[in-house]
Design a protein around this motif. Sequence first.
Motif, PDB file in Angstrom:
ATOM      1  N   PHE A   1       0.837  -1.203   0.000  1.00  0.00           N
ATOM      2  CA  PHE A   1       0.000   0.000   0.000  1.00  0.00           C
ATOM      3  C   PHE A   1       0.871   1.253   0.000  1.00  0.00           C
ATOM      4  CE2 PHE A   1      -1.885   3.498   2.338  1.00  0.00           C
ATOM      5  CZ  PHE A   1      -3.065   3.703   1.633  1.00  0.00           C
ATOM      6  N   ALA A   2       1.842   1.310   0.899  1.00  0.00           N
ATOM      7  CA  ALA A   2       2.715   2.481   1.004  1.00  0.00           C
ATOM      8  C   ALA A   2       3.502   2.693  -0.289  1.00  0.00           C
ATOM      9  CB  ALA A   2       3.663   2.332   2.186  1.00  0.00           C
ATOM     10  N   PHE A   3       3.996   1.596  -0.862  1.00  0.00           N
ATOM     11  CA  PHE A   3       4.752   1.686  -2.110  1.00  0.00           C
ATOM     12  C   PHE A   3       3.895   2.283  -3.222  1.00  0.00           C
ATOM     13  CE2 PHE A   3       6.116  -0.042  -6.180  1.00  0.00           C
ATOM     14  CZ  PHE A   3       7.469   0.218  -6.173  1.00  0.00           C
ATOM     15  N   LEU A   4       2.714   1.724  -3.429  1.00  0.00           N
ATOM     16  CA  LEU A   4       1.858   2.175  -4.528  1.00  0.00           C
ATOM     17  C   LEU A   4       1.278   3.565  -4.279  1.00  0.00           C
ATOM     18  CD1 LEU A   4       0.040  -1.173  -5.336  1.00  0.00           C
ATOM     19  CD2 LEU A   4       1.833  -0.047  -6.675  1.00  0.00           C
ATOM     20  N   MET A   5       0.831   3.827  -3.061  1.00  0.00           N
ATOM     21  CA  MET A   5       0.256   5.143  -2.756  1.00  0.00           C
ATOM     22  C   MET A   5       1.308   6.236  -2.904  1.00  0.00           C
ATOM     23  SD  MET A   5      -2.264   7.039  -2.044  1.00  0.00           S
ATOM     24  CE  MET A   5      -3.590   6.046  -1.418  1.00  0.00           C
ATOM     25  N   SER A   6       2.500   6.018  -2.379  1.00  0.00           N
ATOM     26  CA  SER A   6       3.544   7.039  -2.484  1.00  0.00           C
ATOM     27  C   SER A   6       3.994   7.218  -3.931  1.00  0.00           C
ATOM     28  CB  SER A   6       4.727   6.695  -1.578  1.00  0.00           C
ATOM     29  OG  SER A   6       5.367   5.502  -1.993  1.00  0.00           O
ATOM     30  N   LEU A   7       4.076   6.122  -4.665  1.00  0.00           N
ATOM     31  CA  LEU A   7       4.461   6.197  -6.081  1.00  0.00           C
ATOM     32  C   LEU A   7       3.471   7.053  -6.869  1.00  0.00           C
ATOM     33  CD1 LEU A   7       6.472   4.826  -8.218  1.00  0.00           C
ATOM     34  CD2 LEU A   7       4.534   3.348  -8.687  1.00  0.00           C
ATOM     35  N   LEU A   8       2.186   6.753  -6.703  1.00  0.00           N
ATOM     36  CA  LEU A   8       1.157   7.491  -7.438  1.00  0.00           C
ATOM     37  C   LEU A   8       1.088   8.955  -7.002  1.00  0.00           C
ATOM     38  CD1 LEU A   8      -1.642   4.784  -7.468  1.00  0.00           C
ATOM     39  CD2 LEU A   8      -0.343   5.622  -9.433  1.00  0.00           C
ATOM     40  N   MET A   9       1.078   9.198  -5.700  1.00  0.00           N
ATOM     41  CA  MET A   9       0.968  10.570  -5.220  1.00  0.00           C
ATOM     42  C   MET A   9       2.193  11.401  -5.602  1.00  0.00           C
ATOM     43  SD  MET A   9      -1.975  11.013  -3.982  1.00  0.00           S
ATOM     44  CE  MET A   9      -1.716  12.613  -3.271  1.00  0.00           C
ATOM     45  N   ALA A  10       3.377  10.845  -5.477  1.00  0.00           N
ATOM     46  CA  ALA A  10       4.583  11.590  -5.850  1.00  0.00           C
ATOM     47  C   ALA A  10       4.600  11.882  -7.353  1.00  0.00           C
ATOM     48  CB  ALA A  10       5.837  10.824  -5.436  1.00  0.00           C
ATOM     49  N   ALA A  11       4.193  10.917  -8.159  1.00  0.00           N
ATOM     50  CA  ALA A  11       4.164  11.125  -9.612  1.00  0.00           C
ATOM     51  C   ALA A  11       3.160  12.203  -9.996  1.00  0.00           C
ATOM     52  CB  ALA A  11       3.844   9.816 -10.326  1.00  0.00           C
ATOM     53  N   ILE A  12       1.958  12.114  -9.444  1.00  0.00           N
ATOM     54  CA  ILE A  12       0.915  13.085  -9.788  1.00  0.00           C
ATOM     55  C   ILE A  12       1.274  14.478  -9.282  1.00  0.00           C
ATOM     56  CG2 ILE A  12      -1.492  13.733  -9.335  1.00  0.00           C
ATOM     57  CD1 ILE A  12      -2.048  10.623  -9.278  1.00  0.00           C
ATOM     58  N   MET A  13       1.658  14.570  -8.015  1.00  0.00           N
ATOM     59  CA  MET A  13       1.935  15.885  -7.440  1.00  0.00           C
ATOM     60  C   MET A  13       3.179  16.532  -8.053  1.00  0.00           C
ATOM     61  SD  MET A  13      -0.603  16.450  -5.596  1.00  0.00           S
ATOM     62  CE  MET A  13      -0.016  18.027  -5.025  1.00  0.00           C
TER      63      MET A  13
END
Length: 76
Positions: free
Chosen positions: A14-26
């Motif tokens: 969860f942490a891996f995917l959530m941080s990956l997506l949020m960092a990429a989008i933001m």
Amino acid sequence: MSPRIPPRYANLAFAFLMSLLMAAIMSGIITAVNRGVDAGYLMAWARSFAVAWPIAFPLVLVLAPRVRTLVTHLTT
């Protein structure tokens, strides 16, 4: 059949995917706002993401359980 991650790694996944997506989008949005979308945009986005994601991943690991607890207190 697709490979599965054992349930004991659910929080890490969860942490891996959530941080990956949020960092990429933001990082993509902030890069576009600050410098516009031009010929060098993708390289600037990649540099921003490379800085943001290593920070976001441990933060999500640490903060997600606390946020879940807070949400539980707010909603029950």
